[in-house]
Design a protein around this motif. Structure first.
Motif, PDB file in Angstrom:
ATOM      1  N   UNK A   1     -64.955  29.055  -9.028  1.00 38.39           N
ATOM      2  CA  UNK A   1     -66.129  29.811  -8.597  1.00 38.39           C
ATOM      3  C   UNK A   1     -65.757  31.204  -8.061  1.00 38.39           C
ATOM      4  N   UNK A   2     -64.645  31.264  -7.372  1.00 35.05           N
ATOM      5  CA  UNK A   2     -64.261  32.524  -6.739  1.00 35.05           C
ATOM      6  C   UNK A   2     -63.730  33.560  -7.726  1.00 35.05           C
ATOM      7  N   UNK A   3     -63.430  33.134  -8.933  1.00 37.00           N
ATOM      8  CA  UNK A   3     -62.853  34.088  -9.886  1.00 37.00           C
ATOM      9  C   UNK A   3     -63.639  34.210 -11.187  1.00 37.00           C
TER      10      UNK A   3
ATOM     11  N   UNK B   1     -62.562  36.484   2.453  1.00 35.04           N
ATOM     12  CA  UNK B   1     -61.177  36.698   2.846  1.00 35.04           C
ATOM     13  C   UNK B   1     -61.052  36.548   4.353  1.00 35.04           C
TER      14      UNK B   1
ATOM     15  N   UNK C   1     -58.120  41.434 -10.462  1.00 39.37           N
ATOM     16  CA  UNK C   1     -58.748  40.806  -9.294  1.00 39.37           C
ATOM     17  C   UNK C   1     -58.551  39.303  -9.330  1.00 39.37           C
TER      18      UNK C   1
ATOM     19  N   UNK D   1     -65.814  44.018  -8.393  1.00 39.80           N
ATOM     20  CA  UNK D   1     -65.662  43.128  -7.240  1.00 39.80           C
ATOM     21  C   UNK D   1     -65.381  43.969  -6.011  1.00 39.80           C
TER      22      UNK D   1
ATOM     23  N   UNK E   1     -66.420  38.376  -0.461  1.00 38.09           N
ATOM     24  CA  UNK E   1     -66.092  38.913  -1.786  1.00 38.09           C
ATOM     25  C   UNK E   1     -67.346  38.830  -2.648  1.00 38.09           C
TER      26      UNK E   1
ATOM     27  N   UNK F   1     -69.421  40.081  -6.278  1.00 43.24           N
ATOM     28  CA  UNK F   1     -69.177  40.466  -7.666  1.00 43.24           C
ATOM     29  C   UNK F   1     -70.470  41.007  -8.276  1.00 43.24           C
TER      30      UNK F   1
ATOM     31  N   UNK G   1     -66.032  35.471 -13.691  1.00 47.97           N
ATOM     32  CA  UNK G   1     -66.715  36.771 -13.766  1.00 47.97           C
ATOM     33  C   UNK G   1     -65.842  37.935 -13.350  1.00 47.97           C
ATOM     34  N   UNK G   2     -64.678  37.644 -12.786  1.00 42.38           N
ATOM     35  CA  UNK G   2     -63.832  38.745 -12.306  1.00 42.38           C
ATOM     36  C   UNK G   2     -62.972  39.323 -13.419  1.00 42.38           C
TER      37      UNK G   2
ATOM     38  N   UNK H   1     -54.150  34.764  -3.261  1.00 42.91           N
ATOM     39  CA  UNK H   1     -54.624  34.633  -1.878  1.00 42.91           C
ATOM     40  C   UNK H   1     -55.092  33.213  -1.594  1.00 42.91           C
ATOM     41  N   UNK H   2     -55.830  32.636  -2.530  1.00 42.91           N
ATOM     42  CA  UNK H   2     -56.337  31.273  -2.325  1.00 42.91           C
ATOM     43  C   UNK H   2     -55.205  30.269  -2.188  1.00 42.91           C
TER      44      UNK H   2
ATOM     45  N   UNK I   1     -72.014  36.411  -4.263  1.00 46.06           N
ATOM     46  CA  UNK I   1     -70.858  36.021  -3.462  1.00 46.06           C
ATOM     47  C   UNK I   1     -69.935  35.081  -4.237  1.00 46.06           C
ATOM     48  N   UNK I   2     -68.658  35.390  -4.234  1.00 47.56           N
ATOM     49  CA  UNK I   2     -67.696  34.489  -4.891  1.00 47.56           C
ATOM     50  C   UNK I   2     -66.674  33.920  -3.909  1.00 47.56           C
ATOM     51  N   UNK I   3     -66.724  34.335  -2.670  1.00 46.06           N
ATOM     52  CA  UNK I   3     -65.769  33.796  -1.705  1.00 46.06           C
ATOM     53  C   UNK I   3     -65.622  34.739  -0.533  1.00 46.06           C
TER      54      UNK I   3
END
Lengths: 630, 630
Positions: B143-145, A293, B152, A317, A305, A307, B147-148, B159-160, A289-291
């Motif tokens: 953290x949310x990005x 929506x 993406x 993703x 979200x 990955x 590895x992406x 969005x964040x 899990x990275x977040x």
């Protein structure tokens, strides 16, 4: 109010936009107040216009089919979790009513752009997309996006329109190639199932882009404050909504259904036996899990979200996988590689393929391969054994592009089985052509009855039996293995959900998890506050009944009868071999009893399944009775 | 002027933002006017601060390296084709100065956000991204990005930040995994080569997001109108810019270089022999083209959007492939499948891998495989024969994630060859560790001399010999096979391009194709109009010379000498076997002659390649001479 900002009243913009693709014309119509009152919005509007305007026997992929995008009166108000939209057309997968709901941001933006309903008619002479900005409709050449995946499509259109805040609903290659499993994508949300993406593709319509600065006013701010307050209080008091559901979303249902012995596995041949909770359950997603929506106006944000972490899927993703996708690309196919499922989920969204139907079709092909009904010559050399995740990913591409065996499978298991012959239909898991969702109904019988009777085919979103799946005792506690009472329960589940979720429009998760104990009261109070129409809770339920009858009437007119309200052979004859539902199944007699009870409470003819004239008249559908000749 | 809108003067915002990732602090500094005058901007600023602030021997992937984003004074003005930005750091691939330019929309947005220069220092304790909005800097958990992929990543950050108009510069998995071929991506544009993405990754910096409402004013609107008018007139009069280059972009150079016999093929072993013009030349893209993209303020829009049409690549879209990518994933690897090249181009952008270096590394591995130096055990079972496009795609993933043989190749062919041994270095095509771009310099000798001497290694963007490639007779016509005069020409090409393109900053294509005959005059006039500083054309060229000397000094300080100004063995010993340049090569004697001439015109020591004290003093770099002890 900012300059140029338009205000709409009573939750509705009061406008229908009729888009004729053949002529590149757009014509505004007033939303009739009695339609607004009696059908509320969303799926109610969609089914009403579909019944009234479609000729019997219309080819779902012909220019005469209509594709209807309809919002509810809650969309764009301060009511939480109401950025929802129903898309309705005659389904190419089932030839019945096709309805799919989506969330995200598109619905609110469409309302701001000025419309409650878009009725898309005809077929564009060449690939086209439609842009709607503050009430104005433009027809644009889709040359730049035809053939693209859905994320690229949305970005290219934003760039072309020079407006990054545009919201777009579009199809991927699957829709263009008329896959009967094609869905419609906005952002990374899906109006899935029933092949509505193929209807869009058949019209040469790649996308609809919307942007608007309008806002919605309500009939009574005071009443809305009170009604909304009750709803938000119920959400806060829910034992599961925060933080659990908010943090994990639907995947925790893998753990739940495995525990109940109803997580379907390997084309429903190994339910209760193949239960990969550790591999593809909620804990396996924690490390990925990275977040999350949030749909517009939603405080919950259940959409996770995730990955993929391992090769060859690292970096993939997805906004998901949701429970149903974990079933379709996990249980159903015997794949317990979470990263492969994440990659397959994203690939499906990019190609615009419905994950449930495509996963079921893949599991179906795998069982046929393992049974020797399909060989390597049929599969183009793919070893379609259960668990082969690389083959699963390859099949998704083949299905979207109609290449090799994908051309066969992409029309759905019903048609594929007919073409394959050799007894393949025994393994084709569908109702009315729609592939089965992720609950092995042999251990959840109201759920099974709902699959058998829902007007869209085997659809978990029409009359979801949360009583059986989550043990929620609303309107009363039930025994999931029991037969008696399931007819009545299913009618209630279908009518209430149709009215409160699909018409109003509102997120089903919130309804099930927080307001199920007063869902119709909640909707009645919000409706009165927003629209000024007064409703009792019973009247809300009646709207649901009206629409279920109208949809039934559409299907009857197309030739559907009681014989179509059935379940796959495997469900009716093979008891579950393992797990907490071991030994259970829905016998043909069980189904007969449940159907009899269901038809009786619906006041539908026990032999034909046709609604009685009395019922239709009672629901204000005399014209429908006339049309059916009943 | 809108409320809150800031106006900047003289093409500069006058501000440097120093971002310390270890401390999560940001400190504004004034841009010194003398730096602005003498170094103009872009690469000039980057190299100036790199030389002044980096200790000798700094580990390029250690926290002491600095990553400098610098705009030019033209960026954000009405001067066309000037949304450009230079990224500078010590390169982990070469240990020399690393400079990469990018376009798109990010550069203009950074200027509007308030800064000419960002100097990124230190290493964040955990994955971080930096958001800059109207001069304010925020450090955010990545953290949310982390590895992406890059597309993406950009969408999630938008969005964040709840702002779809944010522009983002980021790395993909390759940068996070410290691939020495990692690049930095904004939109689908690339600051490529030299592993600057790894520098960003080594700092735990996933992305920089910028948004601003500032605008740029100029010293003299009247002067700008005149100077800009001359430039636009020259663009309109260009025989190639409209509609040809605008419509096809750089890929037409495949056809051109094949005709010249200098489109390098199969790790430069089959140049002139493998000339897949029909398969991967400009006509093959016509059927795949779906549109084009414009950098901010560019009327040309050379960047073509192409869509793969055949399986298993159908639906892959790339902004490209540019000529260099057609070379790297086509000629160099012997792949003549255009759809595979499009898919590889997109995959590289998503993973954040430089296409030239990764393509050259793949071709290198293919030749080693074909020669038996690498076997299946080394490649993890991949059949690395020339032309195997599926293996090419697989290798890109392995390189980005440092899996299997990818871990070896992703450090570049120089280091890989050292590790492999067995004479592999003979097939490692690089200068100073940087892989060779797409011109077989055996048939374009100034181009070869520029590869040998450029401060970034084999870099087509430092002193591109358009005289040889396109026959443009500026400053004079040249014989591409000749040796004499190439030292002088290369100095001119390097100095003029550095000043006019990399510092000002402006698109090289426009410079080469439309204003090459008055590039320095054009820049001088625009500079005076924008900044108020007056320049002669000679002074503009001198800025280029200043920066080439300063960069040289940086490299000298790091231990580089004349012996590093060389070309791969194959170029120096193997004459071309086929095509229009058959029989030609750059002999060791040719190279010696060209280097002698080049050093002489540069006033650099003929033995060591160190700039003379006199030259440095003349260029206002006495402090550099002191530092070097010369």
């Amino acid at each position: 109010m900012k300059k140029g900002r338009k205000m709409y009243c009573g939750g509705y913009t009061g406008k229908i936009m009729r888009i004729n693709l053949r002529e590149s014309t757009a014509r505004e119509e007033a939303l009739p107040p009695d339609v607004a009152r009696d059908y509320i919005g969303g799926a109610g509007f969609g089914i009403k216009y579909l019944f009234d305007e479609l000729k019997v026997g219309t080819d779902p992929l012909g220019p005469e089919n209509k594709l209807i995008f309809a919002l509810g009166p809650f969309t764009g108000t301060t009511i939480p979790c109401a950025s929802r939209m129903a898309v309705t057309a005659k389904s190419p997968l089932t030839n019945a009513v096709g309805v799919a709901l989506t969330g995200g941001h598109f619905p609110v933006e469409l309302k701001r752009a000025g419309y409650d309903v878009l009725i898309v008619e005809g077929k564009a002479p060449k690939p086209t997309y439609v842009s709607i900005k503050d009430g104005k409709v433009h027809f644009r050449d889709a040359r730049s996006v035809w053939g693209t995946k859905t994320t690229d499509c949305q970005q290219i259109i934003k760039n072309e329109l020079k407006d990054q805040n545009t919201r777009i609903s579009c199809i991927g290659p699957a829709g263009e190639n008329l896959s009967k499993m094609a869905c419609i994508i906005n952002e990374m949300r899906t109006a899935g199932r029933k092949g509505l993406g193929a209807v869009m593709g058949s019209k040469n319509l790649k996308a609809i882009a919307v942007r608007g600065a309008g806002s919605v006013t309500v009939a009574s701010k005071e009443k809305l404050k009170i009604a909304r307050g009750h709803m938000i209080k119920a959400m806060k008091e829910s034992p599961v909504l925060y933080p659990e559901f908010s943090k994990t979303g639907t995947p925790s249902n893998v753990d739940n259904t495995c525990a109940l012995g109803i997580f379907p596995a390997k084309n429903w041949s190994a339910t209760g036996e193949f239960t990969p909770v550790e591999q593809i359950g909620v804990e396996a997603l924690e490390t990925r899990n990275v977040g999350r929506e949030f749909c517009s106006g939603c405080p919950v944000g259940c959409s996770q979200l995730n990955l993929a972490r391992t090769e060859p899927y690292a970096g993939a993703l997805s906004e998901g996988p949701e429970f149903e996708t974990l079933y379709a690309f996990g249980g159903q196919t015997g794949v317990d590689n979470m990263d492969a499922i994440i990659a397959a989920d994203r690939l499906s969204d990019e190609l615009g393929l419905d994950t449930i139907s495509s996963g079921v079709a893949i599991g179906f092909a795998m069982e046929l391969f393992e049974k020797g009904i399909l060989g390597l010559a049929d599969t183009g050399g793919l070893e379609l054994t259960f668990g082969n995740h690389e083959a699963m990913l390859a099949l998704l591409r083949l299905m979207a592009f109609r290449e090799g065996i994908g051309d066969l499978l992409t029309d759905g298991v019903k048609i594929a089985a007919e073409k394959i012959g050799k007894g393949a239909d025994k393994y084709a898991l569908h109702v009315k052509g729609l592939e089965l969702p992720g609950y092995d109904v042999r251990g959840a019988k109201a759920h099974g009855l709902s699959y058998a009777t829902a007007f869209t085919g085997a659809d978990h979103n029409r009359g979801y039996a949360f009583q059986e799946i989550f043990g929620i005792p609303v309107p009363n506690a039930v025994d999931r293995f029991a037969v008696e009472g399931k007819g009545k329960l299913t009618k209630w589940n279908q009518d209430v959900r149709t009215a409160t979720a699909d018409c109003a429009t509102m997120c089903v998760f919130i309804l099930d998890m927080a307001v199920s104990h007063f869902a119709t009261q909640n909707t009645a109070a919000l409706m009165e506050a927003v629209t000024g129409f007064s409703y009792t809770a019973a009247e809300i339920e009646e709207v649901g009944e009206r629409i279920n009858n109208l949809a039934r009437a559409f299907n009857v007119r197309e030739g559907f009868t009681r014989k179509d309200d059935t379940l796959p052979e495997r469900v009716l004859t093979e008891p579950l071999k393992s797990g907490a539902s071991k030994g259970h199944f829905i016998s043909k007699d069980d189904l007969k009893k449940m159907l009899d009870e269901y038809y009786t409470v619906r006041d539908w003819n026990l032999n034909t399944g046709v609604p009685s004239r009395e019922k239709l008249v009672e629901l204000g559908l005399a014209y429908v009775a006339d049309e059916l000749g009943c």
